[in-house]
Design a protein around this motif. Structure first.
Motif, PDB file in Angstrom:
ATOM      1  N   ARG A  16      -1.006 -19.468  42.660  1.00  0.00           N
ATOM      2  CA  ARG A  16      -0.559 -18.198  42.085  1.00  0.00           C
ATOM      3  C   ARG A  16       0.222 -17.329  43.066  1.00  0.00           C
ATOM      4  O   ARG A  16       1.231 -16.737  42.721  1.00  0.00           O
ATOM      5  CB  ARG A  16      -1.772 -17.430  41.572  1.00  0.00           C
ATOM      6  N   GLU A  17      -0.226 -17.256  44.321  1.00  0.00           N
ATOM      7  CA  GLU A  17       0.429 -16.368  45.298  1.00  0.00           C
ATOM      8  C   GLU A  17       1.857 -16.787  45.601  1.00  0.00           C
ATOM      9  O   GLU A  17       2.673 -15.974  46.003  1.00  0.00           O
ATOM     10  CB  GLU A  17      -0.381 -16.244  46.583  1.00  0.00           C
ATOM     11  N   ARG A  18       2.189 -18.057  45.405  1.00  0.00           N
ATOM     12  CA  ARG A  18       3.573 -18.508  45.597  1.00  0.00           C
ATOM     13  C   ARG A  18       4.315 -18.651  44.278  1.00  0.00           C
ATOM     14  O   ARG A  18       5.511 -18.437  44.216  1.00  0.00           O
ATOM     15  CB  ARG A  18       3.583 -19.857  46.333  1.00  0.00           C
ATOM     16  N   ALA A  19       3.605 -19.038  43.222  1.00  0.00           N
ATOM     17  CA  ALA A  19       4.251 -19.321  41.941  1.00  0.00           C
ATOM     18  C   ALA A  19       4.764 -18.058  41.258  1.00  0.00           C
ATOM     19  O   ALA A  19       5.886 -18.041  40.745  1.00  0.00           O
ATOM     20  CB  ALA A  19       3.295 -20.062  41.012  1.00  0.00           C
ATOM     21  N   CYS A  20       3.975 -17.007  41.249  1.00  0.00           N
ATOM     22  CA  CYS A  20       4.376 -15.788  40.528  1.00  0.00           C
ATOM     23  C   CYS A  20       5.637 -15.145  41.115  1.00  0.00           C
ATOM     24  O   CYS A  20       6.560 -14.818  40.372  1.00  0.00           O
ATOM     25  CB  CYS A  20       3.212 -14.806  40.472  1.00  0.00           C
ATOM     26  N   PRO A  21       5.723 -14.964  42.436  1.00  0.00           N
ATOM     27  CA  PRO A  21       6.980 -14.426  42.978  1.00  0.00           C
ATOM     28  C   PRO A  21       8.169 -15.363  42.753  1.00  0.00           C
ATOM     29  O   PRO A  21       9.294 -14.908  42.535  1.00  0.00           O
ATOM     30  CB  PRO A  21       6.697 -14.251  44.469  1.00  0.00           C
ATOM     31  N   ALA A  22       7.927 -16.673  42.768  1.00  0.00           N
ATOM     32  CA  ALA A  22       9.017 -17.627  42.544  1.00  0.00           C
ATOM     33  C   ALA A  22       9.556 -17.519  41.121  1.00  0.00           C
ATOM     34  O   ALA A  22      10.771 -17.496  40.897  1.00  0.00           O
ATOM     35  CB  ALA A  22       8.540 -19.044  42.829  1.00  0.00           C
ATOM     36  N   VAL A  23       8.650 -17.415  40.151  1.00  0.00           N
ATOM     37  CA  VAL A  23       9.067 -17.285  38.749  1.00  0.00           C
ATOM     38  C   VAL A  23       9.795 -15.967  38.539  1.00  0.00           C
ATOM     39  O   VAL A  23      10.810 -15.900  37.846  1.00  0.00           O
ATOM     40  CB  VAL A  23       7.846 -17.398  37.805  1.00  0.00           C
ATOM     41  N   ALA A  62       3.776 -20.110  30.459  1.00  0.00           N
ATOM     42  CA  ALA A  62       2.807 -20.264  31.553  1.00  0.00           C
ATOM     43  C   ALA A  62       2.925 -19.109  32.544  1.00  0.00           C
ATOM     44  O   ALA A  62       1.913 -18.581  33.010  1.00  0.00           O
ATOM     45  CB  ALA A  62       3.013 -21.599  32.260  1.00  0.00           C
ATOM     46  N   ALA A  63       4.143 -18.703  32.863  1.00  0.00           N
ATOM     47  CA  ALA A  63       4.338 -17.579  33.784  1.00  0.00           C
ATOM     48  C   ALA A  63       3.765 -16.294  33.195  1.00  0.00           C
ATOM     49  O   ALA A  63       3.141 -15.497  33.903  1.00  0.00           O
ATOM     50  CB  ALA A  63       5.819 -17.405  34.098  1.00  0.00           C
ATOM     51  N   SER A  64       3.947 -16.113  31.913  1.00  0.00           N
ATOM     52  CA  SER A  64       3.396 -14.934  31.254  1.00  0.00           C
ATOM     53  C   SER A  64       1.874 -14.967  31.267  1.00  0.00           C
ATOM     54  O   SER A  64       1.224 -13.953  31.513  1.00  0.00           O
ATOM     55  CB  SER A  64       3.913 -14.864  29.815  1.00  0.00           C
ATOM     56  N   ARG A  94       3.783 -30.163  21.629  1.00  0.00           N
ATOM     57  CA  ARG A  94       4.415 -30.638  22.875  1.00  0.00           C
ATOM     58  C   ARG A  94       4.490 -29.512  23.896  1.00  0.00           C
ATOM     59  O   ARG A  94       4.228 -29.718  25.081  1.00  0.00           O
ATOM     60  CB  ARG A  94       5.825 -31.151  22.591  1.00  0.00           C
ATOM     61  N   VAL A  95       4.879 -28.334  23.425  1.00  0.00           N
ATOM     62  CA  VAL A  95       4.987 -27.181  24.326  1.00  0.00           C
ATOM     63  C   VAL A  95       3.614 -26.827  24.882  1.00  0.00           C
ATOM     64  O   VAL A  95       3.480 -26.533  26.073  1.00  0.00           O
ATOM     65  CB  VAL A  95       5.633 -25.973  23.604  1.00  0.00           C
ATOM     66  N   GLN A  96       2.574 -26.882  24.063  1.00  0.00           N
ATOM     67  CA  GLN A  96       1.226 -26.555  24.530  1.00  0.00           C
ATOM     68  C   GLN A  96       0.734 -27.541  25.586  1.00  0.00           C
ATOM     69  O   GLN A  96       0.052 -27.149  26.529  1.00  0.00           O
ATOM     70  CB  GLN A  96       0.250 -26.522  23.364  1.00  0.00           C
ATOM     71  N   GLY A  97       1.077 -28.804  25.435  1.00  0.00           N
ATOM     72  CA  GLY A  97       0.698 -29.789  26.448  1.00  0.00           C
ATOM     73  C   GLY A  97       1.343 -29.490  27.783  1.00  0.00           C
ATOM     74  O   GLY A  97       0.682 -29.511  28.831  1.00  0.00           O
ATOM     75  N   SER A 126       0.401 -24.174  33.539  1.00  0.00           N
ATOM     76  CA  SER A 126      -0.512 -23.052  33.792  1.00  0.00           C
ATOM     77  C   SER A 126      -1.527 -23.413  34.859  1.00  0.00           C
ATOM     78  O   SER A 126      -1.819 -22.599  35.739  1.00  0.00           O
ATOM     79  CB  SER A 126      -1.247 -22.658  32.509  1.00  0.00           C
ATOM     80  N   ASN A 127      -2.080 -24.619  34.775  1.00  0.00           N
ATOM     81  CA  ASN A 127      -3.065 -25.036  35.779  1.00  0.00           C
ATOM     82  C   ASN A 127      -2.450 -25.079  37.168  1.00  0.00           C
ATOM     83  O   ASN A 127      -3.054 -24.627  38.140  1.00  0.00           O
ATOM     84  CB  ASN A 127      -3.653 -26.399  35.417  1.00  0.00           C
TER      85      ASN A 127
END
Length: 161
Positions: free
Chosen positions: A94-101, A41-43, A78-81, A87-88
């Motif tokens: 996105r502005e907080r999630a990407c730097p956190a990851v 999801a991060a990718s 299972r991984v796709q679910g 991802s959603n």
């Protein structure tokens, strides 16, 4: 006494029916599946590249393989679910999630270093002070990269007449 030969015959039949190189493995743990979905999801959302060697090494530590968690693998559904839910959520924040990851799995990651790599296109080089102008002053020719730009004297929205 008839019971012993029957159970031995059943055991022999079971051993003969099983291929010689077959291994019986347990399913990957839920943490391994969540980890794979999180990295995928991060990718996907942030555009990070996955260092496959590092990813494989971290999966091996969790007693699984990348083939097991790939979309076509036995646990891919299972991984796709989990991937779609993560991802959603990442896309919404996105502005907080990407730097956190990146802080967890990036170059200076707190969980694992260099699992997620920032793509080279995302790194913006500093502008050079002595960069040549778009138009050559001596020949008054437009350079190829500026061929699609409107001429300086033409209005931006209207074609020249």
């Amino acid at each position: 006494m008839t019971r012993v030969p029957t159970s031995l015959a059943g055991l022999a039949a079971l051993l003969l029916a099983t291929p010689a190189g077959a291994q019986i493995r347990n399913a990957p743990g839920p943490r391994a599946l969540e980890f794979a979905a999180y990295v995928f999801a991060a990718s996907n959302v942030c555009g990070y590249r996955i260092d496959t060697d590092q990813f494989e090494a971290l999966l091996v530590k969790q007693n699984t393989r990348s083939q097991d968690v790939s979309p076509r693998g036995p646990f891919g559904a299972r991984v796709q679910g989990m991937f779609s839910l993560m991802s959603n959520d990442m896309a919404l924040h996105r502005e907080r999630a990407c730097p956190a990851v990146l802080g967890e799995f990036g170059p200076e990651g707190s969980v694992a270093k260099n699992l997620l790599l920032v793509p080279a296109s995302a790194v913006v080089p500093a502008p050079k002070a002595d960069a040549p102008a778009a138009q050559d002053a001596k020949t008054n020719e437009t350079k190829p990269e500026d061929a699609n730009k409107p001429a300086p004297h033409a209005p931006a929205g209207k074609p020249p007449q």
